[in-house]
Write an enzyme that holds these catalytic residues in place. Structure first.
Site, PDB file in Angstrom:
ATOM      1  N   ASP A   1       0.860  -1.195   0.000  1.00 10.86           N
ATOM      2  CA  ASP A   1       0.000   0.000   0.000  1.00 10.86           C
ATOM      3  C   ASP A   1       0.890   1.236   0.000  1.00 10.86           C
ATOM      4  O   ASP A   1       1.890   1.279   0.715  1.00 10.86           O
ATOM      5  CB  ASP A   1      -0.901  -0.022   1.252  1.00 10.86           C
ATOM      6  CG  ASP A   1      -2.114   0.887   1.116  1.00 10.86           C
ATOM      7  OD1 ASP A   1      -1.923   2.088   0.844  1.00 10.86           O
ATOM      8  OD2 ASP A   1      -3.244   0.402   1.279  1.00 10.86           O
TER       9      ASP A   1
ATOM     10  N   THR B   1      -4.558   6.900   0.262  1.00 14.09           N
ATOM     11  CA  THR B   1      -5.810   7.165   0.976  1.00 14.09           C
ATOM     12  C   THR B   1      -5.971   6.262   2.193  1.00 14.09           C
ATOM     13  O   THR B   1      -6.877   6.466   2.995  1.00 14.09           O
ATOM     14  CB  THR B   1      -7.035   6.944   0.054  1.00 14.09           C
ATOM     15  OG1 THR B   1      -6.960   5.621  -0.502  1.00 14.09           O
ATOM     16  CG2 THR B   1      -7.066   7.951  -1.071  1.00 14.09           C
TER      17      THR B   1
ATOM     18  N   SER C   1      -6.523   1.255  -5.095  1.00  7.57           N
ATOM     19  CA  SER C   1      -7.115   2.233  -6.021  1.00  7.57           C
ATOM     20  C   SER C   1      -7.692   3.357  -5.174  1.00  7.57           C
ATOM     21  O   SER C   1      -8.194   3.104  -4.076  1.00  7.57           O
ATOM     22  CB  SER C   1      -8.266   1.604  -6.815  1.00  7.57           C
ATOM     23  OG  SER C   1      -8.972   2.593  -7.533  1.00  7.57           O
TER      24      SER C   1
ATOM     25  N   LYS D   1      -3.579   4.601 -13.335  1.00  2.00           N
ATOM     26  CA  LYS D   1      -2.433   3.678 -13.346  1.00  2.00           C
ATOM     27  C   LYS D   1      -2.641   2.512 -12.372  1.00  2.00           C
ATOM     28  O   LYS D   1      -2.184   1.401 -12.633  1.00  2.00           O
ATOM     29  CB  LYS D   1      -1.146   4.433 -13.017  1.00  2.00           C
ATOM     30  CG  LYS D   1      -0.674   5.300 -14.172  1.00  2.00           C
ATOM     31  CD  LYS D   1       0.702   5.868 -13.888  1.00  2.00           C
ATOM     32  CE  LYS D   1       1.238   6.648 -15.064  1.00  2.00           C
ATOM     33  NZ  LYS D   1       2.524   7.299 -14.735  1.00  2.00           N
TER      34      LYS D   1
ATOM     35  N   ASN E   1       0.378  -5.533 -12.879  1.00  2.00           N
ATOM     36  CA  ASN E   1       1.418  -5.957 -11.925  1.00  2.00           C
ATOM     37  C   ASN E   1       0.878  -6.987 -10.938  1.00  2.00           C
ATOM     38  O   ASN E   1       1.538  -7.990 -10.634  1.00  2.00           O
ATOM     39  CB  ASN E   1       1.977  -4.744 -11.170  1.00  2.00           C
ATOM     40  CG  ASN E   1       2.916  -3.921 -12.035  1.00  2.00           C
ATOM     41  OD1 ASN E   1       3.497  -4.441 -12.993  1.00  2.00           O
ATOM     42  ND2 ASN E   1       3.068  -2.641 -11.718  1.00  2.00           N
TER      43      ASN E   1
ATOM     44  N   TYR F   1     -11.964   6.916 -12.690  1.00  2.00           N
ATOM     45  CA  TYR F   1     -12.259   5.766 -11.817  1.00  2.00           C
ATOM     46  C   TYR F   1     -12.994   4.680 -12.597  1.00  2.00           C
ATOM     47  O   TYR F   1     -12.559   3.525 -12.636  1.00  2.00           O
ATOM     48  CB  TYR F   1     -13.093   6.237 -10.633  1.00  2.00           C
ATOM     49  CG  TYR F   1     -13.393   5.159  -9.616  1.00  2.00           C
ATOM     50  CD1 TYR F   1     -12.369   4.494  -8.933  1.00  2.00           C
ATOM     51  CD2 TYR F   1     -14.710   4.802  -9.310  1.00  2.00           C
ATOM     52  CE1 TYR F   1     -12.646   3.509  -7.989  1.00  2.00           C
ATOM     53  CE2 TYR F   1     -14.994   3.821  -8.365  1.00  2.00           C
ATOM     54  CZ  TYR F   1     -13.964   3.177  -7.709  1.00  2.00           C
ATOM     55  OH  TYR F   1     -14.242   2.197  -6.771  1.00  2.00           O
TER      56      TYR F   1
ATOM     57  N   LYS G   1     -11.376   0.924 -13.717  1.00  2.00           N
ATOM     58  CA  LYS G   1     -11.916  -0.372 -13.270  1.00  2.00           C
ATOM     59  C   LYS G   1     -12.381  -1.211 -14.458  1.00  2.00           C
ATOM     60  O   LYS G   1     -12.300  -2.432 -14.426  1.00  2.00           O
ATOM     61  CB  LYS G   1     -13.063  -0.142 -12.292  1.00  2.00           C
ATOM     62  CG  LYS G   1     -12.635   0.449 -10.965  1.00  2.00           C
ATOM     63  CD  LYS G   1     -11.801  -0.532 -10.135  1.00  2.00           C
ATOM     64  CE  LYS G   1     -11.516   0.041  -8.756  1.00  2.00           C
ATOM     65  NZ  LYS G   1     -10.776  -0.873  -7.890  1.00  2.00           N
TER      66      LYS G   1
ATOM     67  N   ARG H   1     -17.603  10.680   0.803  1.00  2.00           N
ATOM     68  CA  ARG H   1     -18.563   9.586   0.598  1.00  2.00           C
ATOM     69  C   ARG H   1     -19.814   9.899   1.430  1.00  2.00           C
ATOM     70  O   ARG H   1     -19.749  10.403   2.550  1.00  2.00           O
ATOM     71  CB  ARG H   1     -17.940   8.248   0.972  1.00  2.00           C
ATOM     72  CG  ARG H   1     -16.787   7.916   0.035  1.00  2.00           C
ATOM     73  CD  ARG H   1     -16.423   6.455   0.084  1.00  2.00           C
ATOM     74  NE  ARG H   1     -15.021   6.253   0.376  1.00  2.00           N
ATOM     75  CZ  ARG H   1     -14.401   5.090   0.207  1.00  2.00           C
ATOM     76  NH1 ARG H   1     -15.026   4.040  -0.231  1.00  2.00           N
ATOM     77  NH2 ARG H   1     -13.121   4.975   0.494  1.00  2.00           N
TER      78      ARG H   1
HETATM   79  N1  LIG Z   1     -15.945   1.314  -0.397  1.00  2.00           N
HETATM   80  C1  LIG Z   1     -16.737   1.157  -1.420  1.00  2.00           C
HETATM   81  O1  LIG Z   1     -17.935   1.510  -1.332  1.00  2.00           O
HETATM   82  C2  LIG Z   1     -16.255   0.518  -2.693  1.00  2.00           C
HETATM   83  C3  LIG Z   1     -17.206   0.316  -3.709  1.00  2.00           C
HETATM   84  C4  LIG Z   1     -16.767  -0.255  -4.886  1.00  2.00           C
HETATM   85  C5  LIG Z   1     -15.456  -0.658  -5.049  1.00  2.00           C
HETATM   86  N2  LIG Z   1     -14.568  -0.455  -4.038  1.00  2.00           N
HETATM   87  C6  LIG Z   1     -13.180  -0.847  -4.295  1.00  2.00           C
HETATM   88  O2  LIG Z   1     -12.636  -1.519  -3.180  1.00  2.00           O
HETATM   89  C7  LIG Z   1     -11.248  -1.189  -3.039  1.00  2.00           C
HETATM   90  C8  LIG Z   1     -10.980  -0.661  -1.650  1.00  2.00           C
HETATM   91  O3  LIG Z   1     -11.744   0.523  -1.464  1.00  2.00           O
HETATM   92  P1  LIG Z   1     -11.836   1.268  -0.061  1.00  2.00           P
HETATM   93  O4  LIG Z   1     -13.204   1.776   0.059  1.00  2.00           O
HETATM   94  O5  LIG Z   1     -11.241   0.430   0.999  1.00  2.00           O
HETATM   95  O6  LIG Z   1     -10.904   2.531  -0.373  1.00  2.00           O
HETATM   96  P2  LIG Z   1      -9.629   3.078   0.415  1.00  2.00           P
HETATM   97  O7  LIG Z   1      -9.238   4.342  -0.271  1.00  2.00           O
HETATM   98  O8  LIG Z   1      -9.894   3.131   1.869  1.00  2.00           O
HETATM   99  O9  LIG Z   1      -8.559   1.930   0.142  1.00  2.00           O
HETATM  100  C9  LIG Z   1      -7.769   1.879  -1.017  1.00  2.00           C
HETATM  101  C10 LIG Z   1      -6.346   1.590  -0.578  1.00  2.00           C
HETATM  102  O10 LIG Z   1      -5.525   1.517  -1.763  1.00  2.00           O
HETATM  103  C11 LIG Z   1      -4.331   2.262  -1.516  1.00  2.00           C
HETATM  104  N3  LIG Z   1      -3.828   2.709  -2.813  1.00  2.00           N
HETATM  105  C12 LIG Z   1      -4.407   3.595  -3.670  1.00  2.00           C
HETATM  106  N4  LIG Z   1      -3.657   3.721  -4.780  1.00  2.00           N
HETATM  107  C13 LIG Z   1      -2.584   2.884  -4.605  1.00  2.00           C
HETATM  108  C14 LIG Z   1      -1.455   2.563  -5.407  1.00  2.00           C
HETATM  109  N5  LIG Z   1      -1.262   3.138  -6.597  1.00  2.00           N
HETATM  110  N6  LIG Z   1      -0.545   1.676  -4.909  1.00  2.00           N
HETATM  111  C15 LIG Z   1      -0.716   1.094  -3.702  1.00  2.00           C
HETATM  112  N7  LIG Z   1      -1.784   1.366  -2.904  1.00  2.00           N
HETATM  113  C16 LIG Z   1      -2.701   2.243  -3.361  1.00  2.00           C
HETATM  114  C17 LIG Z   1      -4.752   3.385  -0.601  1.00  2.00           C
HETATM  115  O11 LIG Z   1      -3.683   3.972   0.125  1.00  2.00           O
HETATM  116  C18 LIG Z   1      -5.763   2.682   0.311  1.00  2.00           C
HETATM  117  O12 LIG Z   1      -5.132   2.107   1.432  1.00  2.00           O
HETATM  118  C19 LIG Z   1     -10.931  -0.180  -4.147  1.00  2.00           C
HETATM  119  O13 LIG Z   1     -10.369  -0.859  -5.236  1.00  2.00           O
HETATM  120  C20 LIG Z   1     -12.297   0.363  -4.526  1.00  2.00           C
HETATM  121  O14 LIG Z   1     -12.334   0.795  -5.853  1.00  2.00           O
HETATM  122  C21 LIG Z   1     -14.943   0.136  -2.878  1.00  2.00           C
END
Ligand SMILES: NC(=O)c1ccc[n+]([C@@H]2O[C@H](COP(=O)([O-])OP(=O)(O)OC[C@H]3O[C@@H](n4cnc5c(N)ncnc54)[C@H](O)[C@@H]3O)[C@@H](O)[C@H]2O)c1
Length: 310
Positions: free
Chosen positions: A31, A35, A75, A91, A99, A145, A149, A186
């Site tokens: 990570d 975020t 992400s 990316k 990757n 976004y 995806k 959110r």
């Molecule tokens: N929470 C939701 O409602 C929701 C809905 C649909 C999809 N998702 C997907 O679930 C996943 C987790 O979401 P979340 O809500 O926990 O968000 P979040 O932002 O809390 O977690 C995402 C994590 O990814 C890390 N990150 C971001 N870009 C990175 C990179 N380039 N390299 C390494 N780490 C990176 C961030 O630091 C963070 O810890 C995401 O892929 C998101 O798209 C979440």
């Protein structure tokens, strides 16, 4: 099982770690903390089966030890974060997914992509089932976004076809709960923070747009069920209790007993008007069933926000 979880220091990742840590031989978190936060996972730092590696998944990574399961969550996930970081978001979904898939391919591990209901865009059908292709603006304000995806799904599908990777795609619908960032726009946390501070609750549009909110424990349960499914497939994961944004605001007002009033602002461009997962496939093939109702989930989240609000 030896897991590699990208994005594991984020909201959903931290709950995933909590669910599997006791039975995992090893969990490696990659990570970049864009975020996410160490605060979400620091209680595991002393455990011998847990390893945190600060790493941006845009860059190649080889764990150089056997991995059974790669879970790719990394992400930006909130509108505030992906609008601020459009290139990193694209990316993470493109190079980052390649990757992560490469690690799974090298170690012949199972793979799970955290995709999103946003791949359906502003849907023309409801509920949204897995066969629906979506209605997405490729150059709109949310495109970094949504399209990242959609690319991530295409890349995962290509690894399934070409390398026979045992990969699953889960399309996660709006998920909420403890460990969410409180300032990332959110809707659930926005409303809770506004209600607890007795500030106006800002609803966009007329508040008639719908969402289906899933408490994080249900989402994580669905992710793990999908992850251990025997063959490649795509699953919607979330909760199919569809409500309007007005209903969400009113429920939070009732639970918090706030003095806040609802005020209305312009609906942002391309904000989807309807979101409801068709969960019949997940229920049938994974035996998935969300069990935490909206009020119960909101109460748990509000208790956590109270302890973590400035
Ligand atoms: N929470 C939701 O409602 C929701 C809905 C649909 C999809 N998702 C997907 O679930 C996943 C987790 O979401 P979340 O809500 O926990 O968000 P979040 O932002 O809390 O977690 C995402 C994590 O990814 C890390 N990150 C971001 N870009 C990175 C990179 N380039 N390299 C390494 N780490 C990176 C961030 O630091 C963070 O810890 C995401 O892929 C998101 O798209 C979440």
């Amino acid at each position: 099982m030896r897991y590699l979880i990208t994005g594991g220091a984020g909201f959903i990742g931290s709950h995933l770690v909590s669910k599997i840590i006791d039975n995992a031989e090893k969990i490696i978190i990659l990570d970049n903390l864009l975020t996410g936060s160490e605060k979400n996972i620091n209680k595991y730092f002393d455990l011998s089966n847990f390893q945190f590696i600060s790493h941006d998944i845009q860059n190649h990574y080889d764990p150089e030890e056997n991995i059974d399961c790669v879970i790719h969550l990394a992400s930006c996930a909130s509108p505030v974060a992906y609008v601020e970081n459009p290139i990193n978001t694209l990316k993470s979904g493109s190079i980052g997914t390649i990757n992560a898939l490469g690690i799974a391919r090298k170690y012949n591990s199972s793979f799970l992509l955290a995709s999103t209901s946003e791949i359906y865009g502003d849907p023309k059908i409801s509920p949204q089932h897995e066969e629906y292709w979506g209605n997405v603006n490729p150059v709109g304000p949310r495109s970094m976004y949504d399209e990242s995806k959609r690319f991530a799904e295409a890349a995962t599908q290509a690894y399934i076809t070409e390398y026979k990777l045992n990969a699953k795609i889960v399309r996660i619908f709006n998920t909420y709960g403890p460990n969410m960032k409180l300032d990332d726009g959110r809707v659930v946390t926005n409303f809770i923070v506004q209600a607890l501070k007795n500030k106006d609750i800002t609803v966009f549009g007329k508040g008639l747009q719908t969402r289906s909110f899933s408490y994080v424990d249900d989402t994580v349960n669905g992710i793990m069920l999908a992850s251990s499914y025997k063959k490649p497939d795509i699953f919607n994961i979330g909760n199919d209790n569809e409500i309007t944004i007005n209903q969400l605001a009113q429920t939070i007002i009732d639970i918090t007993n706030t003095k806040s009033q609802i005020i209305y602002k312009d609906l942002p461009k391309d904000d989807p008007l309807q979101r409801k997962p068709d969960l019949s496939k997940s229920k049938k093939l994974l035996n998935y069933e969300p069990v935490i109702g909206l009020e119960k989930g909101l109460e748990k989240t509000i208790e956590w926000v109270k302890k973590n609000i400035d």
